[in-house]
Design an enzyme around this catalytic site. Structure first.
Site, PDB file in Angstrom:
ATOM      1  N   HIS A  50       0.798  -1.226   0.000  1.00 53.53           N
ATOM      2  CA  HIS A  50       0.000   0.000   0.000  1.00 53.53           C
ATOM      3  C   HIS A  50       0.826   1.269   0.000  1.00 53.53           C
ATOM      4  O   HIS A  50       0.351   2.321  -0.414  1.00 53.53           O
ATOM      5  CB  HIS A  50      -0.998  -0.030   1.153  1.00 53.53           C
ATOM      6  CG  HIS A  50      -2.098  -0.991   0.885  1.00 53.53           C
ATOM      7  ND1 HIS A  50      -2.147  -2.223   1.460  1.00 53.53           N
ATOM      8  CD2 HIS A  50      -3.137  -0.918   0.018  1.00 53.53           C
ATOM      9  CE1 HIS A  50      -3.195  -2.872   0.992  1.00 53.53           C
ATOM     10  NE2 HIS A  50      -3.805  -2.112   0.110  1.00 53.53           N
ATOM     11  N   ARG A  58     -15.417   0.783  -1.412  1.00 53.20           N
ATOM     12  CA  ARG A  58     -15.130  -0.420  -0.633  1.00 53.20           C
ATOM     13  C   ARG A  58     -15.163  -0.062   0.845  1.00 53.20           C
ATOM     14  O   ARG A  58     -14.617   0.963   1.252  1.00 53.20           O
ATOM     15  CB  ARG A  58     -13.750  -0.961  -1.004  1.00 53.20           C
ATOM     16  CG  ARG A  58     -13.450  -2.271  -0.317  1.00 53.20           C
ATOM     17  CD  ARG A  58     -12.135  -2.835  -0.764  1.00 53.20           C
ATOM     18  NE  ARG A  58     -11.023  -2.036  -0.277  1.00 53.20           N
ATOM     19  CZ  ARG A  58      -9.766  -2.273  -0.593  1.00 53.20           C
ATOM     20  NH1 ARG A  58      -9.463  -3.253  -1.412  1.00 53.20           N
ATOM     21  NH2 ARG A  58      -8.800  -1.539  -0.107  1.00 53.20           N
ATOM     22  N   GLU A  93     -10.535 -11.941  -3.237  1.00 51.38           N
ATOM     23  CA  GLU A  93      -9.099 -11.784  -3.013  1.00 51.38           C
ATOM     24  C   GLU A  93      -8.546 -12.836  -2.065  1.00 51.38           C
ATOM     25  O   GLU A  93      -7.379 -12.822  -1.711  1.00 51.38           O
ATOM     26  CB  GLU A  93      -8.772 -10.369  -2.533  1.00 51.38           C
ATOM     27  CG  GLU A  93      -9.614  -9.856  -1.396  1.00 51.38           C
ATOM     28  CD  GLU A  93      -9.344  -8.390  -1.060  1.00 51.38           C
ATOM     29  OE1 GLU A  93      -8.366  -7.807  -1.553  1.00 51.38           O
ATOM     30  OE2 GLU A  93     -10.123  -7.830  -0.267  1.00 51.38           O
ATOM     31  N   ASP A 104      -4.013  -9.161  -3.268  1.00 48.89           N
ATOM     32  CA  ASP A 104      -4.149 -10.114  -2.167  1.00 48.89           C
ATOM     33  C   ASP A 104      -4.358 -11.531  -2.676  1.00 48.89           C
ATOM     34  O   ASP A 104      -3.841 -12.478  -2.084  1.00 48.89           O
ATOM     35  CB  ASP A 104      -5.314  -9.705  -1.263  1.00 48.89           C
ATOM     36  CG  ASP A 104      -4.903  -8.605  -0.306  1.00 48.89           C
ATOM     37  OD1 ASP A 104      -3.824  -8.732   0.292  1.00 48.89           O
ATOM     38  OD2 ASP A 104      -5.646  -7.616  -0.167  1.00 48.89           O
ATOM     39  N   ARG A 112       2.913  -9.748   0.030  1.00 43.35           N
ATOM     40  CA  ARG A 112       2.996  -8.735  -1.030  1.00 43.35           C
ATOM     41  C   ARG A 112       3.926  -7.584  -0.691  1.00 43.35           C
ATOM     42  O   ARG A 112       4.322  -6.822  -1.567  1.00 43.35           O
ATOM     43  CB  ARG A 112       1.594  -8.200  -1.352  1.00 43.35           C
ATOM     44  CG  ARG A 112       0.932  -7.503  -0.201  1.00 43.35           C
ATOM     45  CD  ARG A 112      -0.549  -7.255  -0.437  1.00 43.35           C
ATOM     46  NE  ARG A 112      -0.835  -5.983  -1.053  1.00 43.35           N
ATOM     47  CZ  ARG A 112      -2.058  -5.484  -1.217  1.00 43.35           C
ATOM     48  NH1 ARG A 112      -3.109  -6.182  -0.805  1.00 43.35           N
ATOM     49  NH2 ARG A 112      -2.247  -4.326  -1.763  1.00 43.35           N
ATOM     50  N   CYS A 125      -9.597  -5.209  -9.926  1.00 46.82           N
ATOM     51  CA  CYS A 125      -9.172  -3.902  -9.407  1.00 46.82           C
ATOM     52  C   CYS A 125      -7.792  -3.963  -8.770  1.00 46.82           C
ATOM     53  O   CYS A 125      -7.306  -2.967  -8.237  1.00 46.82           O
ATOM     54  CB  CYS A 125     -10.200  -3.334  -8.441  1.00 46.82           C
ATOM     55  SG  CYS A 125     -10.424  -4.341  -6.975  1.00 46.82           S
TER      56      CYS A 125
HETATM   57  C1  PEP Z   1      -6.193  -6.159  -3.974  1.00 49.03           C
HETATM   58  O1  PEP Z   1      -5.946  -6.857  -2.987  1.00 49.03           O
HETATM   59  O2  PEP Z   1      -5.860  -6.478  -5.137  1.00 49.03           O
HETATM   60  C2  PEP Z   1      -6.914  -4.885  -3.828  1.00 49.03           C
HETATM   61  C3  PEP Z   1      -7.332  -4.204  -4.863  1.00 49.03           C
HETATM   62  O3  PEP Z   1      -7.074  -4.402  -2.565  1.00 49.03           O
HETATM   63  P1  PEP Z   1      -5.886  -3.716  -1.730  1.00 49.03           P
HETATM   64  O4  PEP Z   1      -4.717  -3.506  -2.649  1.00 49.03           O
HETATM   65  O5  PEP Z   1      -6.412  -2.447  -1.184  1.00 49.03           O
HETATM   66  O6  PEP Z   1      -5.611  -4.748  -0.668  1.00 49.03           O
HETATM   67 MG    MG Z   2      -6.885  -6.389  -1.130  1.00 45.57          MG
END
Ligand code: PEP
Ligand code: MG
Length: 575
Positions: free
Chosen positions: A182, A326, A425, A449, A459, A496
């Site tokens: 993130h 979300r 996910e 995820d 990740r 996404c």
């Molecule tokens: C993902 O996990 O691909 C996602 C879009 O959510 P985040 O990156 O916010 O965990």
């Molecule tokens: Mg995610």
């Protein structure tokens, strides 16, 4: 790309070394301590003046409490005594004594005195930053220097970035983190060039040294010479020209060359980014990470009203395009710096997202009411993160019904139906899409995820970043399963995760039958361009071919070749 002088920072809890010092060096240790105290006092006084002038006297008074801590004789004398008696370095002694005081105040049954613990912690960090010769995180924003700099740190978390003054950051460089972490995603949302996972970088770059950060290929050049700067200048001009070509098709429909539509929506973190989504003609929002607001302002977590205003603005601004919000994905690498979330040994597998919300129904309903109210102002869709099976979906639906009833009891208007979707996910959800689809209106695949949980690859761990592979055959297979089951159930499916932002994967996703993509606005022009130069049938053939392949590298090579072919066909030259 960015160029500027480095601000080097070790994260909030710096490792304080411990070592023995010879008797003859004790005086020098004491002198170091005194210098650090004086420097911290000057820093605090300057800050106090600045805040008093810019914000107000009341806000500035917090620094008076900090200055008092700094003058606390007990804290200073105990530190000096410990160093002399144990013949141990002064930084270690100061940190230990301060920690004891912090512990003491933290356990006092009086809210006012408990607050003193955070004053001591704050001051301790500042003193340690001076003792250890490194700038503190806070001082980056408030050291009074006007020019923006390149922020180099061992570790930067999402809440740090949320609180950094954007105008002072040229670029971010961090030792830890991966491309789907993130930190990276937020940096991109803020349009800050970022390079993460650069082991040992804080040791290699000294404070104030000029650096050049190339976010395109993840390079950090320390003290670049004239030649290098010239080459980068050329490269930057080329990138700009390329970007202009991509942008030349922004006004055209998001569809394949033979007319199969694939709406491209935006991934956003805050309402301020709506302008970015509009600038690239995004067809609404496919993922609004609502926790972004809470990471900036914790008060938003428990405030229906603050959230309602934020959501309403986004929904209104993009109406009639859909805005997919979300619900809070707190936890994982997005922990809040407070006791609201606990530090966990395994946070990505822990108390995160829907799990956190279902255990805090009061907070969750604040958000659901805000969402339902905002839904009256446009085309709002609600998306639930980290769904692992149908139980969580049912529980969330029940709370949504309660939130609706509460609003009605208050006499508020609530639209009859608000679309509800599940993030896919977690592998278990991927295997349950046929069932989940019975109780929701759409699904959205979070590949960041999904890949992490499917392949057991953290990740955010730079040591194994190369194993977080979207081209792994298991990933291709699971995507295929999700899309097939969603389609059989008549439920649209979006992607996404970051995979949707990478033009190399656009052909695969379209070929697998994904209905829409949601991605960072800065990457949308290139993905749209590539989408518009492929035929749906050739994308399907590509996906079928990849499904038969056994290894990630072959798949990656095949996708790379397909992408190259499209680039060649569109007469676009990247070199
Ligand atoms: C993902 O996990 O691909 C996602 C879009 O959510 P985040 O990156 O916010 O965990
Ligand atoms: Mg995610």
């Amino acid at each position: 790309m960015a160029r500027g002088s480095a601000f080097v920072f070790q994260h909030e809890d710096p490792e304080v070394p411990v070592y023995q010092v010879a008797e003859a060096e004790l005086r020098r240790e004491q002198a170091r301590f005194e210098e650090a105290l004086v420097a911290t006092r000057e820093e605090l006084q300057a800050l106090r003046e600045q805040i008093a002038a810019q914000v107000g006297e009341a806000e500035a008074s917090v620094f008076d409490a900090h200055l008092l801590v700094l003058e606390d004789r007990a804290l200073i004398e105990e530190t000096l005594l410990a160093s002399a008696e144990k013949r141990v370095n002064i930084d270690h002694c100061f940190a230990s004594v301060a920690e004891r005081y912090i512990e003491f105040f933290e356990h006092i049954d009086d809210a006012y005195l408990r607050e003193r613990a955070s004053d001591i912690r704050d001051v301790t960090k500042r003193v340690l930053a001076h003792l250890l010769g490194r700038g503190g995180f806070r001082s980056f924003g408030d050291d009074g220097r006007a020019e923006a700099r390149v922020f180099v740190a061992n570790n930067i978390n999402a809440s740090d970035i949320a609180q950094l003054p954007r105008e002072k950051i040229l670029a971010l460089v961090a030792e830890t983190g991966g491309q789907t972490g993130h930190t990276y995603i937020m940096a991109r949302a803020m349009k800050v060039p970022a390079v993460v996972g650069v082991a040992g970088v804080t040791e290699k770059i000294a404070m104030g040294v000029p650096v050049l950060v190339d976010g395109y290929d993840g390079t950090v050049i320390v003290d670049p010479g004239e030649d290098t700067l010239f080459r980068y200048g050329e490269f930057r001009r080329k990138r700009k020209r390329l970007q202009e070509v991509y942008e030349s098709e922004l006004g055209e429909p998001a569809e394949t060359r033979d007319g199969r539509p694939c709406p491209l929506r935006a991934n956003l973190e805050t309402r301020e980014e709506v302008v970015d989504a509009k600038a690239v003609h995004a067809e609404g929002v496919g993922l609004f990470r609502s926790e972004g607001m809470v990471l900036r302002d914790r008060a938003a977590l428990a405030s229906e009203e603050l959230q309602f205003r934020e959501y309403r603005e986004v929904v209104r601004a993009l109406d009639p395009a859909p805005v997919t919000i979300r619900t809070f994905d707190i936890g994982g690498d997005k922990y809040l710096p407070s006791r609201l979330t606990v530090r966990e040994r395994n946070p990505f597998m822990g108390f995160r997202a829907i799990r956190y919300c279902l255990k805090n129904p009061g907070l969750f309903k604040e958000q659901l009411r805000a969402l339902l109210r905002a839904a009256s102002y446009g085309n709002l869709r609600i998306l639930l993160p980290m769904i692992s099976g149908v139980r969580e979906l049912h529980a969330a639906r029940e709370l949504l019904a309660e939130a609706r009833a509460e609003l009605r009891a208050r006499g508020e208007e609530v639209p009859e139906a608000v679309a509800l979707g599940c993030m896919i996910e977690i592998p278990s959800a991927a295997l349950m899409v046929d069932v989940l689809a019975k109780y929701c209106d759409f699904v959205s695949i979070g590949t960041n995820d999904l890949i992490q949980y499917l392949l057991a690859v953290d990740r955010g761990n730079d040591n194994i970043a190369e194993l977080h592979e979207p081209s792994h055959p298991a990933v291709v297979r699971i995507l295929h399963t999700i899309v097939r089951e969603a389609k059989a159930a008549g439920v649209p499916v979006s992607v996404c995760g970051e995979m949707a932002s990478d033009p190399v994967y656009t052909g695969l996703l379209v070929g697998l039958g994904v209905d829409e993509l949601s991605l960072s606005p800065s990457l949308l022009p290139e993905v749209k361009y590539i989408l518009r130069h492929m035929d749906a049938a050739e994308a399907e053939a590509l996906a079928a071919e990849c499904l038969r392949m056994e290894g990630p590298r072959r798949i990656r090579r095949r996708l790379g070749a397909f992408h190259e072919e499209l680039v060649r066909r569109s007469a676009l030259t990247t070199h």
